[in-house]
Design a protein around this motif. Structure first.
Motif, PDB file in Angstrom:
ATOM      1  N   THR A   1       1.077  -1.134  -0.287  1.00  0.00           N
ATOM      2  CA  THR A   1       0.216   0.515   0.126  1.00  0.00           C
ATOM      3  C   THR A   1       1.547   0.804   0.124  1.00  0.00           C
ATOM      4  O   THR A   1       0.854   1.989  -0.883  1.00  0.00           O
TER       5      THR A   1
ATOM      6  N   ARG B   1       2.207   1.612  -3.380  1.00  0.00           N
ATOM      7  CA  ARG B   1       2.043   1.999  -4.498  1.00  0.00           C
ATOM      8  C   ARG B   1       0.965   3.665  -4.452  1.00  0.00           C
ATOM      9  O   ARG B   1       0.333   4.491  -5.881  1.00  0.00           O
ATOM     10  N   GLU B   2       1.037   3.816  -2.672  1.00  0.00           N
ATOM     11  CA  GLU B   2       1.019   5.320  -2.961  1.00  0.00           C
ATOM     12  C   GLU B   2       2.004   6.117  -2.903  1.00  0.00           C
ATOM     13  O   GLU B   2       1.541   7.609  -3.779  1.00  0.00           O
TER      14      GLU B   2
ATOM     15  N   ALA C   1       1.732   6.248  -7.130  1.00  0.00           N
ATOM     16  CA  ALA C   1       0.678   7.438  -7.581  1.00  0.00           C
ATOM     17  C   ALA C   1       1.347   8.879  -7.493  1.00  0.00           C
ATOM     18  O   ALA C   1       0.283   9.657  -8.157  1.00  0.00           O
ATOM     19  N   ALA C   2       2.176   9.158  -6.387  1.00  0.00           N
ATOM     20  CA  ALA C   2       2.434  10.504  -6.401  1.00  0.00           C
ATOM     21  C   ALA C   2       3.096  11.360  -7.473  1.00  0.00           C
ATOM     22  O   ALA C   2       3.003  12.425  -7.376  1.00  0.00           O
TER      23      ALA C   2
ATOM     24  N   CYS D   1       5.898   6.163   4.277  1.00  0.00           N
ATOM     25  CA  CYS D   1       5.544   6.697   2.764  1.00  0.00           C
ATOM     26  C   CYS D   1       6.337   7.769   2.436  1.00  0.00           C
ATOM     27  O   CYS D   1       7.285   8.133   1.455  1.00  0.00           O
TER      28      CYS D   1
ATOM     29  N   THR E   1       8.673   8.456  -1.043  1.00  0.00           N
ATOM     30  CA  THR E   1       8.549   9.872  -1.663  1.00  0.00           C
ATOM     31  C   THR E   1      10.437  10.802  -1.924  1.00  0.00           C
ATOM     32  O   THR E   1      10.346  11.092  -2.930  1.00  0.00           O
TER      33      THR E   1
ATOM     34  N   ASP F   1      -2.724   4.208   7.120  1.00  0.00           N
ATOM     35  CA  ASP F   1      -2.832   4.870   6.020  1.00  0.00           C
ATOM     36  C   ASP F   1      -1.725   5.887   5.755  1.00  0.00           C
ATOM     37  O   ASP F   1      -1.675   6.630   6.742  1.00  0.00           O
ATOM     38  N   CYS F   2      -0.690   6.979   4.784  1.00  0.00           N
ATOM     39  CA  CYS F   2       0.020   7.334   4.729  1.00  0.00           C
ATOM     40  C   CYS F   2      -0.602   8.573   4.417  1.00  0.00           C
ATOM     41  O   CYS F   2      -1.661   8.963   3.147  1.00  0.00           O
ATOM     42  N   GLU F   3      -0.371   9.387   5.360  1.00  0.00           N
ATOM     43  CA  GLU F   3      -0.936  10.833   4.684  1.00  0.00           C
ATOM     44  C   GLU F   3      -0.217  11.416   3.210  1.00  0.00           C
ATOM     45  O   GLU F   3       0.078  11.432   3.255  1.00  0.00           O
TER      46      GLU F   3
END
Length: 662
Positions: A507, A510-511, A514-515, A538, A542, A660-662
Motif C-alpha cells: 500500500t 502504491r501510494e 501514485a504521487a 511513505c 517519496t 495509511d500515509c497522509e
C-alpha cells in the motif's frame, strides 16, 4: 622524540602504504616505513628489534588480522601495535584494544595529525608501561625479601631471641628484648582473634596464625600479624615457640580508611540517585536532606534557599528542628555573622562546642539542640543559591572524612538544582521554538497557496517567455513547499515517539508511485510483506523517487523491488537510470544539509530524512551503483525493514489494519 623511528605496516592493501608514508612525514622526525603484505614478513623484523611501532590492518580475509595481532602480542609484547580498521564499530578492533593494542584508527577518517599523534602516544605509553613493569618487579623483589620480626619464647613465656627487625617493630633494641616476658608487650587481650591464654606458650603441634595489638616502647600500639610454630625437645616435650611477626598497623589503618571511604561513596551514590530521580526542586531538597540525615546518622537538618534579592535565606525543608526554634530559623538575614560566611562567601562552616558559652555559635547550637552543626553552601553555576544545615546531638565535631562527604553532598545537591534550572530553561526554549515554527509553517503555507493561485492564473493568460517565467515561479513555490514539508517531517521524527506498528508495504509503495503519475516507475518482486513502521514510511519512498526525478530529469526510469533479506527483514531497492553518484559521495549524501552532487542542487534534507526513518524502524540503508562498477548508469538505494512475522499457525493472518500515509 627527535630520534628516527621505524614503523612497519602489515596489510594486504599496498595502496595504503604511500598514504600512510605521506601522513607520517608530518611527525616532525625521520620515519622509515616498511610495508609487509605477508604477515610473516612483518613478524621477522619485529622480533629482530629496532621497530618502534607496528601498524596492523585488521581487514585481512577470514579474520586473519586478529591472529596476526595475537602473535605480535605473544612474541613482541614490548612493541606498540596500532590497529587499522575500515569501520569505527569493528569488534576486532575492540578485541585488540582489550588485549593490548595501544590505539585503533579508522582508515577513512585518519589524517596525518591523527596518525602522528597516535604513534607518539603509543611510544610514550609503551615507555610508561615498561617503566611500570620494572617498578613493579623491583617492588615485588623488595617485598619478597623483607625481614619479618622473629622471636623465640620458652615454655615459661620469656623471650630467648629477637632479631633486629623485631626490635624495630617494638621500638626497642633486640638485645633488650631478650629475657623479657612476652606478655609484657600484649595489649587488649579481649580483642577478637586473640586467644585468652598466652598464644606463645600454648602446647600444640599445629602452626597458628592470629592478629594482636602489641605495646610499642614509646607507649603506642602496633597491630601485628603473628605466625607461631611450636618448639619441642628430642623427647617431644613442648619447649616454647618461634614466632614470625609482621607489623600491619598501616595496612589496618588503610583498610579502615578504605572501609570508611567505601561507606561514604555508597552514601554519596544514594544521594546522587535521589537528586537524579527528583522531578521537582522541592522534591530534590526534601529527599536529599532526608537521605543525608539517614545515611550519616545525624539528627537535625535544614535546607535554605536565597530569595531573589539575595538578602534573606528562606527555610524550604527541615527535619528534627525543635518546635520552639522553627519560627526563629524560618528566615535568616544572610549578611549577619556567621551566615554571611556561608551565603555570601560560599564557604562551609562547622559550628562546634566552644569555651565561650555566650558566643553566637554556641547560641545557635543551643537553639537547634545539637552539639555540632555543619553549614554547607549550595552552589549552582558558581553562584550560592542556598545552604544545607546538618547537626548531631551526639557528636562534638565532624571528622575530616565527614566534612569532605558533607561538602561533596552539597555540591551534588547544587548540581541537581542547576540541572533543574537548565531543564526549565530548555523546556521554555523548546516551547518557544515550537510556537515560532507553528506560526511560520501556517503563514508560509498560506502564502504558498495564494502564490500558487496567482501563478495558475498567470499561466492561463501568459504565453511565450512570460509563461516560462511564471512556470519557474511555480517551480520555486513547489520547491519551497518541499523544503517546508521536509522540515515538518524532521520535526515529527524528533517529537513523535517511535511507536512502530504493522504497515502493509504494498500500500505504501502504491501510494508513493501514485504521487508521481508522470514518472516511469516499475514495481517488481513480491511487495505483500508487512513491516514494522509508522505513517512516515511513505516519506522514504517519496524522497527517493523525488530525488531520482530531480537529478535524472523527466526521462528517468525507476524500479522498486522487494525481496527477502534474512528471514526476519525485507530488502527494498529503489533504482534509477539517472546520472549516478560518485563513489566519494556515497557516504556523505545522507548527512544533514549535504547538498546534491549535481551543480550543488538540493537542500540536503531529503536523504537525511530517508536514513533517519530507516534507522528509526531498525533497518540499515546503503547506496550503490545500479550497474556494479558503472556509477554513470544510475543509482540503487537499498534498505532493510523488519518484517512482521506470524506468531503461530493460527495467528499468521491476524494483523490489524495498516496506518495509511497522509
Amino acid at each position: 622524540m627527535s630520534e628516527s623511528l621505524r614503523v612497519i605496516l602489515i596489510g594486504e592493501n599496498p595502496g595504503d602504504a604511500p598514504d600512510i608514508r605521506e601522513m607520517l612525514g608530518g611527525c616532525g622526525r625521520e620515519v622509515e616505513l616498511l610495508y609487509c603484505e605477508r604477515p610473516e614478513d612483518g613478524l621477522t623484523p619485529v622480533l629482530e628489534g629496532g621497530v618502534g611501532v607496528v601498524l596492523l590492518d585488521l581487514d585481512f580475509p577470514d579474520g586473519r588480522g586478529m591472529g596476526i595481532f595475537d602473535r605480535l602480542r605473544r612474541t613482541a609484547p614490548d612493541v606498540p601495535v596500532i590497529v587499522l580498521t575500515a569501520a569505527g564499530e569493528d569488534p576486532a578492533a575492540l578485541h585488540a584494544m582489550q588485549n593490548g593494542a595501544q590505539d585503533y584508527l579508522v582508515k577513512e577518517k585518519t589524517d596525518g595529525e591523527l596518525l602522528c599523534r597516535a604513534v607518539r602516544y603509543a611510544e610514550e605509553r609503551t615507555r610508561v608501561e615498561a617503566a611500570l613493569r620494572h617498578s613493579e618487579t623491583m617492588y615485588r623483589r623488595l617485598v619478597e625479601n623483607l625481614n619479618e620480626g622473629v622471636i623465640a619464647v620458652d615454655e615459661t613465656g620469656y623471650i630467648t631471641f629477637a632479631n633486629p627487625r623485631m626490635g624495630e617493630i617494638l621500638g626497642c633494641p633486640a638485645e633488650r628484648l631478650v629475657g623479657s616476658p612476652v606478655a609484657g608487650f600484649f595489649d587488649a587481650p579481649g580483642r577478637a582473634g586473640f586467644a585468652p591464654a598466652n598464644p606463645f606458650c600454648r602446647e600444640t603441634d599445629e602452626r597458628q596464625e592470629f592478629e594482636l595489638d602489641l605495646l610499642h616502647c614509646d607507649g603506642g600500639h602496633v597491630h601485628a600479624l603473628v605466625v607461631t610454630s611450636p618448639v619441642t625437645d628430642e623427647s617431644g616435650r613442648f619447649r616454647g615457640s618461634i614466632a614470625g611477626i609482621m607489623d600491619i598497623t598501616e595496612r589496618k589503618r588503610a583498610e579502615e580508611e578504605l572501609r570508611i571511604r567505601n561507606e561514604h561513596l555508597t552514601m554519596l551514590n544514594q544521594v546522587i540517585g535521589v537528586t537524579a530521580a527528583s522531578l521537582s526542586l522541592a522534591g530534590l531538597l526534601e529527599e536529599s536532606l532526608e537521605k543525608t540525615l539517614e545515611l550519616m546518622r545525624l539528627d537535625v537538618g535544614i535546607v535554605y534557599m536565597l530569595d531573589s534579592e539575595r538578602k534573606r535565606a528562606l527555610l524550604q525543608h527541615q527535619n528534627g528542628l525543635p518546635g520552639k526554634a522553627l519560627a526563629r530559623h524560618r528566615l535568616i538575614k544572610v549578611h549577619h555573622w556567621p551566615f554571611n560566611f556561608i551565603f555570601i562567601a560560599g564557604q562551609p562552616r562547622y559550628i562546634e562546642q566552644q569555651a565561650d558559652p555566650s558566643s553566637i555559635e554556641m547560641s545557635i547550637l543551643r537553639e537547634l539542640e545539637v552539639s555540632a552543626l555543619a553549614c554547607i553552601p549550595l552552589v549552582a553555576e558558581s553562584v550560592v543559591v542556598g545552604a544545607v544545615y546538618a547537626g548531631s546531638r551526639t557528636k562534638t565535631s565532624f571528622s575530616r572524612d565527614e566534612r569532605e562527604l558533607l561538602e561533596t553532598i552539597g555540591q551534588e545537591i547544587g548540581s541537581g538544582i542547576l540541572k533543574g534550572m537548565l531543564h526549565k530553561k530548555l523546556e521554555a526554549a523548546n516551547r518557544e521554538a515550537n510556537l515560532y515554527l507553528d506560526i511560520m509553517t501556517h503563514d508560509i503555507k498560506n502564502a504558498e497557496n495564494v502564490s500558487n493561485l496567482y501563478t495558475d492564473l498567470l499561466l492561463e493568460i501568459l504565453e511565450g517567455e512570460a509563461a516560462l517565467y511564471a512556470r519557474k515561479i511555480r517551480s520555486s513555490i513547489e520547491r519551497s513547499a518541499e523544503i517546508l514539508g521536509n522540515v515538518t517531517t524532521i520535526r515529527r521524527i524528533h517529537h513523535d515517539s517511535p511507536d512502530a506498528g504493522q504497515i502493509d508495504l504494498a500500500t505504501v509503495i502504491r501510494e508513493g508511485v501514485a504521487a508521481f503519475p508522470d514518472v516511469a516507475i516499475e514495481v517488481a518482486g513480491g511487495t505483500s510483506a508487512r513491516v514494522w513502521a509508522d505513517d512516515l514510511l511513505c516519506e522514504v519512498f517519496t524522497n527517493l523517487i523525488r530525488n531520482a526525478v530531480k537529478f535524472g530529469g523527466g526521462d528517468v526510469r525507476i524500479a522498486i523491488r522487494v525481496e527477502d533479506y534474512d528471514g526476519e527483514s525485507v530488502l527494498v531497492s529503489v533504482e534509477d537510470t539517472g546520472p549516478g553518484i560518485p563513489d566519494p559521495m556515497k557516504e556523505s549524501i545522507f548527512h544533514r544539509f549535504e547538498r546534491g552532487w549535481v551543480g550543488g542542487y538540493g537542500d540536503g534534507l531529503g536523504l537525511f530524512i530517508v536514513r533517519t526513518l530507516v534507522e528509526r524502524y531498525g533497518g540499515t540503508i546503503r547506496v550503490e551503483d545500479r550497474v556494479e562498477g558503472r556509477p554513470d548508469l544510475g543509482t540503487a538505494f537499498r534498505f532493510t525493514l523488519r518484517e512482521v512475522l506470524p506468531a503461530g499457525d493460527d495467528e499468521g493472518d491476524d494483523f490489524p489494519d495498516e496506518e495509511d500515509c497522509e
